[in-house]
Design an enzyme around this catalytic site. Structure first.
Site, PDB file in Angstrom:
ATOM      1  N   ASP A  30      -2.380 -28.865  24.229  1.00  0.00           N
ATOM      2  CA  ASP A  30      -2.535 -27.633  24.996  1.00  0.00           C
ATOM      3  C   ASP A  30      -3.277 -27.732  26.260  1.00  0.00           C
ATOM      4  O   ASP A  30      -4.437 -28.677  26.088  1.00  0.00           O
ATOM      5  CB  ASP A  30      -3.383 -26.724  23.899  1.00  0.00           C
ATOM      6  CG  ASP A  30      -3.111 -25.349  24.282  1.00  0.00           C
ATOM      7  OD1 ASP A  30      -2.527 -24.671  23.756  1.00  0.00           O
ATOM      8  OD2 ASP A  30      -3.743 -25.023  25.314  1.00  0.00           O
ATOM      9  N   ILE A  31      -2.995 -27.087  27.214  1.00  0.00           N
ATOM     10  CA  ILE A  31      -3.793 -27.187  28.641  1.00  0.00           C
ATOM     11  C   ILE A  31      -5.099 -26.747  28.401  1.00  0.00           C
ATOM     12  O   ILE A  31      -5.978 -26.933  29.293  1.00  0.00           O
ATOM     13  CB  ILE A  31      -3.183 -26.618  29.824  1.00  0.00           C
ATOM     14  CG1 ILE A  31      -3.173 -27.243  31.062  1.00  0.00           C
ATOM     15  CG2 ILE A  31      -3.215 -25.084  29.645  1.00  0.00           C
ATOM     16  CD1 ILE A  31      -2.425 -26.662  32.093  1.00  0.00           C
ATOM     17  N   ASN A  86       2.073 -17.884  16.784  1.00  0.00           N
ATOM     18  CA  ASN A  86       1.922 -16.628  17.257  1.00  0.00           C
ATOM     19  C   ASN A  86       3.111 -16.223  17.539  1.00  0.00           C
ATOM     20  O   ASN A  86       4.010 -16.692  18.304  1.00  0.00           O
ATOM     21  CB  ASN A  86       0.911 -16.652  18.762  1.00  0.00           C
ATOM     22  CG  ASN A  86      -0.462 -16.830  18.309  1.00  0.00           C
ATOM     23  OD1 ASN A  86      -1.093 -16.665  17.242  1.00  0.00           O
ATOM     24  ND2 ASN A  86      -1.230 -17.609  19.165  1.00  0.00           N
ATOM     25  N   GLY A  92       0.135 -11.741  19.423  1.00  0.00           N
ATOM     26  CA  GLY A  92      -0.927 -12.441  20.556  1.00  0.00           C
ATOM     27  C   GLY A  92      -0.126 -13.578  21.194  1.00  0.00           C
ATOM     28  O   GLY A  92      -0.760 -14.320  21.870  1.00  0.00           O
ATOM     29  N   GLN A  93       1.091 -13.587  21.104  1.00  0.00           N
ATOM     30  CA  GLN A  93       2.095 -14.604  21.740  1.00  0.00           C
ATOM     31  C   GLN A  93       1.870 -14.352  23.275  1.00  0.00           C
ATOM     32  O   GLN A  93       2.149 -13.325  23.820  1.00  0.00           O
ATOM     33  CB  GLN A  93       3.346 -14.615  21.231  1.00  0.00           C
ATOM     34  CG  GLN A  93       4.147 -15.929  21.716  1.00  0.00           C
ATOM     35  CD  GLN A  93       5.497 -15.922  21.104  1.00  0.00           C
ATOM     36  OE1 GLN A  93       6.061 -14.850  20.527  1.00  0.00           O
ATOM     37  NE2 GLN A  93       6.402 -16.853  21.573  1.00  0.00           N
ATOM     38  N   HIS A  99       6.555 -22.016  19.221  1.00  0.00           N
ATOM     39  CA  HIS A  99       5.687 -23.246  19.277  1.00  0.00           C
ATOM     40  C   HIS A  99       4.819 -23.046  17.845  1.00  0.00           C
ATOM     41  O   HIS A  99       4.070 -22.044  17.633  1.00  0.00           O
ATOM     42  CB  HIS A  99       4.829 -23.246  20.568  1.00  0.00           C
ATOM     43  CG  HIS A  99       4.099 -22.164  20.920  1.00  0.00           C
ATOM     44  ND1 HIS A  99       4.601 -21.211  21.628  1.00  0.00           N
ATOM     45  CD2 HIS A  99       2.763 -21.941  20.978  1.00  0.00           C
ATOM     46  CE1 HIS A  99       3.836 -20.241  22.221  1.00  0.00           C
ATOM     47  NE2 HIS A  99       2.597 -20.674  21.311  1.00  0.00           N
ATOM     48  N   HIS A 101       1.060 -24.380  17.105  1.00  0.00           N
ATOM     49  CA  HIS A 101      -0.056 -24.821  17.519  1.00  0.00           C
ATOM     50  C   HIS A 101      -0.750 -25.570  16.270  1.00  0.00           C
ATOM     51  O   HIS A 101      -0.676 -25.341  15.061  1.00  0.00           O
ATOM     52  CB  HIS A 101      -1.225 -23.847  17.779  1.00  0.00           C
ATOM     53  CG  HIS A 101      -1.089 -22.884  18.800  1.00  0.00           C
ATOM     54  ND1 HIS A 101      -1.603 -23.039  20.142  1.00  0.00           N
ATOM     55  CD2 HIS A 101      -0.137 -21.935  19.126  1.00  0.00           C
ATOM     56  CE1 HIS A 101      -1.386 -21.900  20.795  1.00  0.00           C
ATOM     57  NE2 HIS A 101      -0.413 -21.327  20.228  1.00  0.00           N
TER      58      HIS A 101
HETATM   59  P1  AMP Z   1       0.638 -18.550  22.618  1.00  0.00           P
HETATM   60  O1  AMP Z   1      -0.434 -17.645  22.625  1.00  0.00           O
HETATM   61  O2  AMP Z   1       0.557 -18.829  21.350  1.00  0.00           O
HETATM   62  O3  AMP Z   1       1.677 -18.318  23.136  1.00  0.00           O
HETATM   63  O4  AMP Z   1       0.030 -19.834  23.122  1.00  0.00           O
HETATM   64  C1  AMP Z   1       0.246 -20.373  24.356  1.00  0.00           C
HETATM   65  C2  AMP Z   1      -0.738 -21.220  24.447  1.00  0.00           C
HETATM   66  O5  AMP Z   1      -0.065 -22.358  25.513  1.00  0.00           O
HETATM   67  C3  AMP Z   1      -1.977 -21.414  25.039  1.00  0.00           C
HETATM   68  O6  AMP Z   1      -2.881 -21.956  23.889  1.00  0.00           O
HETATM   69  C4  AMP Z   1      -2.071 -22.357  26.485  1.00  0.00           C
HETATM   70  O7  AMP Z   1      -3.279 -22.507  26.537  1.00  0.00           O
HETATM   71  C5  AMP Z   1      -1.019 -22.939  26.247  1.00  0.00           C
HETATM   72  N1  AMP Z   1      -0.233 -23.460  27.586  1.00  0.00           N
HETATM   73  C6  AMP Z   1       0.023 -22.526  28.594  1.00  0.00           C
HETATM   74  N2  AMP Z   1       0.490 -23.230  29.527  1.00  0.00           N
HETATM   75  C7  AMP Z   1       0.580 -24.611  29.370  1.00  0.00           C
HETATM   76  C8  AMP Z   1       0.886 -25.624  29.821  1.00  0.00           C
HETATM   77  N3  AMP Z   1       1.525 -25.735  31.180  1.00  0.00           N
HETATM   78  N4  AMP Z   1       0.528 -27.050  29.268  1.00  0.00           N
HETATM   79  C9  AMP Z   1       0.214 -26.715  28.120  1.00  0.00           C
HETATM   80  N5  AMP Z   1      -0.173 -25.791  27.311  1.00  0.00           N
HETATM   81  C10 AMP Z   1      -0.075 -24.804  27.958  1.00  0.00           C
END
Ligand code: AMP
Ligand code: ZN
Length: 115
Positions: A30-31, A86, A92-93, A99, A101
């Site tokens: 995760d970024i 999510n 909260g997605q 995906h 986490h």
């Molecule tokens: P969600 O709220 O479950 O949709 O989570 C999306 C997740 O994607 C968040 O934890 C972000 O930090 C992560 N995210 C968004 N863009 C990137 C990216 N380019 N590389 C890695 N993680 C990312």
């Protein structure tokens, strides 16, 4: 879905810190991690969220859940980890490519704050 950010990461079109890859699945850090270890496991197939899955995805989803603890251990999470999916705006997605986490390595708080 060409404009999906997670599809692009899985295709190597934008950078991601890869954790794992096979024909069907991809995992990357995760970024914006919320714990010392925080990575995402995704299907390469674009599925927007759990709201969009049906029986045709059952084997793929099973494969993801079987792989998750293996990758978690490889990342040093021998003592356990949290999995979060999510789903939809109500869940909260933020990124609409399914995906899981996988989070751990620190003090993981209760899942839901009750205050
Ligand atoms: P969600 O709220 O479950 O949709 O989570 C999306 C997740 O994607 C968040 O934890 C972000 O930090 C992560 N995210 C968004 N863009 C990137 C990216 N380019 N590389 C890695 N993680 C990312
Ligand atoms: Zn996608």
């Amino acid at each position: 879905m060409n404009d999906c950010i997670f599809c692009k990461i899985a295709r190597g079109e934008i950078p991601g810190k890869k954790v794992y890859e096979d024909e069907e699945l991809f995992a990357f850090h995760d970024i914006n991690p919320v714990a010392p270890v925080h990575f995402m496991l995704i299907p390469k197939l674009h599925v927007a969220s759990l709201m969009e899955v049906d029986n045709s995805h059952a084997a793929l989803l099973g494969k993801m859940l079987v792989l998750a603890p293996k990758l978690a251990k490889e990342q040093g999470l021998n003592n356990g980890f949290r999995t979060v999916i999510n789903t939809g705006k109500g869940g909260g997605q933020e990124v609409f490519h399914l995906h899981i986490h996988i989070i751990g390595g620190g003090n993981i708080p209760p899942m839901v704050r009750r205050d």
